[in-house]
Enzyme design. Structure first.
Site, PDB file in Angstrom:
ATOM      1  N   VAL A  62      49.922  30.628  17.162  1.00 33.96           N
ATOM      2  CA  VAL A  62      49.078  31.804  17.378  1.00 33.96           C
ATOM      3  C   VAL A  62      48.960  32.560  16.068  1.00 33.96           C
ATOM      4  CG1 VAL A  62      48.874  34.015  18.583  1.00 33.96           C
ATOM      5  CG2 VAL A  62      49.680  32.007  19.823  1.00 33.96           C
ATOM      6  N   ALA A 107      51.834  35.388  12.398  1.00 35.07           N
ATOM      7  CA  ALA A 107      51.595  34.175  13.186  1.00 35.07           C
ATOM      8  C   ALA A 107      52.930  33.736  13.773  1.00 35.07           C
ATOM      9  CB  ALA A 107      51.033  33.060  12.312  1.00 35.07           C
ATOM     10  N   LYS A 108      52.880  32.860  14.724  1.00 29.07           N
ATOM     11  CA  LYS A 108      54.089  32.211  15.221  1.00 29.07           C
ATOM     12  C   LYS A 108      53.676  30.913  15.869  1.00 29.07           C
ATOM     13  CE  LYS A 108      58.441  33.615  15.436  1.00 29.07           C
ATOM     14  NZ  LYS A 108      58.952  34.567  14.440  1.00 29.07           N
ATOM     15  N   GLY A 109      54.601  29.959  15.871  1.00 22.34           N
ATOM     16  CA  GLY A 109      54.317  28.695  16.529  1.00 22.34           C
ATOM     17  C   GLY A 109      55.554  28.216  17.242  1.00 22.34           C
TER      18      GLY A 109
END
Ligand code: GLU
Length: 420
Positions: A62, A107-109
């Protein structure tokens, strides 16, 4: 606007955001622009297991906003990862980067997987497959990954190598938190824990606590918790309680943190370190101590726990450890507790990631002293800004920290227009 992110963790970010937005009297349109992620990717990652069977894992990334530069944030491998949690963590990364003055959106994943259940070969296959699927969405000037829960330097090296093979050249600046041997920066592995300990020291000064007379309790003994513990001991603090997902140890005389760290490095967990020091993990957070460091996961301090805390400082090394209900209790009933909010407390990691990214882009390398000095400079600056906003506006440190972050993003959006 959308409920694809619905769930308890995104709910937390939502509540935090609306509290700030109400205070800033933001209209609805502005709120949606500032809160909802710009882009979200869902992928499936098939790999061959050692058994020969094929398993498919769900992965996410995201990117919260693109207004200040590329997006930045870790990749989490954990069994409970879902798109809502990843989105909330991306929002928090945005506020964290903005508070520290870094030129990034958040962001992060993540992948929904328990990495401990995979062999090293399976972990490599999954890491490479995840990056392979992400290639159209990431880039050194688009979105830069880093480690988070369940990932480490080795995973970053596989990410970097997979991306680089696709480009036909080494692109070290595509991820941060790489091994130093593969273009990483000295001090990145320790940066989050070091930054946490540094800010705890600053917080102690601000309320006249002498580190040599203080005790600490740390929940989580991964990279962040263990380095925080070692750094606190170096500053004279007695660490009297630690836990990880396998064990909890308490010794009021002070635990041997170096021995625990050596044990965890060899075994990958704390269980079976000692039978005499074993304690109930449910009681850890409410133990009497000066500094409580939640360094494990989200939502561990709820309103009930907040009422029972017996500490002077909460240093949020994990992301989102305190629920908004607990914040209400802390604000109204526990004014004696100083909270170093997560987006400030654990920002040492992304700050040194930023140095690593700059180094990779410029191919100029700094030594450890330079990295630590620059890290402390940025942390001190953010800490002073939070304290002064909190005292001038009579708001909590969390409120002040998030407001500074949101305001910086809002100003950038206002001056640029609707596009990013
Ligand atoms: N995963 C870390 C965090 O939550 C570090 C992110 C980064 O270095 O980009 O802050």
């Amino acid at each position: 606007m959308t409920d694809i992110y619905a769930g308890p963790v995104f709910e937390m970010a939502l509540t935090q955001f609306h509290r700030i937005a109400d205070r800033l009297e933001l209209p609805d349109g502005q709120r949606s622009r500032l809160l909802y992620p710009k882009k979200a990717m869902t992928i499936s990652c098939p790999i061959h297991l050692d058994s020969g069977e094929v398993a498919v894992f769900q992965g996410y990334r995201v990117q919260h906003h693109l207004t200040l530069g590329p997006t930045k944030g870790g990749t989490r491998f954990a069994p409970n990862v879902d798109i809502g949690e990843v989105a909330a963590l991306a929002v928090w990364m945005s506020w964290k980067c903005a508070l520290a003055g870094l030129p990034y959106g958040g962001a992060k994943g993540g992948i929904t997987v328990d990495p401990r259940q995979l062999s090293l070969r399976e972990l490599e296959a999954l890491s490479r497959r995840y990056m392979q699927e992400m290639i159209p969405f990431v880039g050194p000037h688009i979105d830069v990954m880093a480690p988070d829960m369940g990932t480490n330097e080795q995973v970053m090296a596989w990410f970097m190598d997979t991306y680089s093979m696709h480009q036909g050249r080494t692109v070290s600046e595509i991820v941060t938190g790489k091994p130093v041997s593969a273009g990483g920066i000295t001090g990145r592995r320790e940066a989050t824990g070091l930054g946490t300990a540094h800010l705890i020291e600053r917080a102690m000064q601000s309320i006249n606590l002498d580190p040599g007379k203080c005790t600490a309790v740390i929940q989580g003994f991964g990279n962040v918790g263990s380095v925080t513990a070692l750094e606190l001991v170096r500053r004279g603090v007695k660490v009297i309680g630690v836990s990880d997902h396998t064990a909890c140890y308490v010794d009021k005389r002070g635990l041997d943190i170096e021995a625990l760290d050596r044990y965890a490095t060899v075994n990958g967990h704390l269980s079976d370190f000692s039978s005499e020091l074993l304690s109930d993990p449910k009681e850890l957070l409410t133990m009497e101590c000066d500094v409580l460091v939640p360094a494990a996961m989200e939502r561990v301090i709820d309103a009930h726990t907040a009422r029972r805390l017996k500490c002077r400082i909460i240093a949020e090394a994990a992301n989102g450890p305190t629920t908004p209900d607990a914040d209400d209790v802390l604000d109204a009933e526990r004014p004696e507790i100083l909270v170093i909010p997560d987006i400030l407390c654990n920002s040492g990691g992304v700050i040194v990631s930023y140095f690593e990214w700059v180094q990779g882009l410029q191919q100029v390398f700094w030594n450890r002293d330079t990295v630590v000095a620059k890290l402390c400079e940025l942390l001190d600056d953010a800490f002073s800004k939070v304290i002064s906003k909190a005292s001038s506006e009579k708001i909590s440190y969390r409120f002040a920290a998030i407001t500074i972050g949101v305001q910086r993003i809002m100003d950038a959006k206002q001056s640029r227009g609707l596009f990013p």
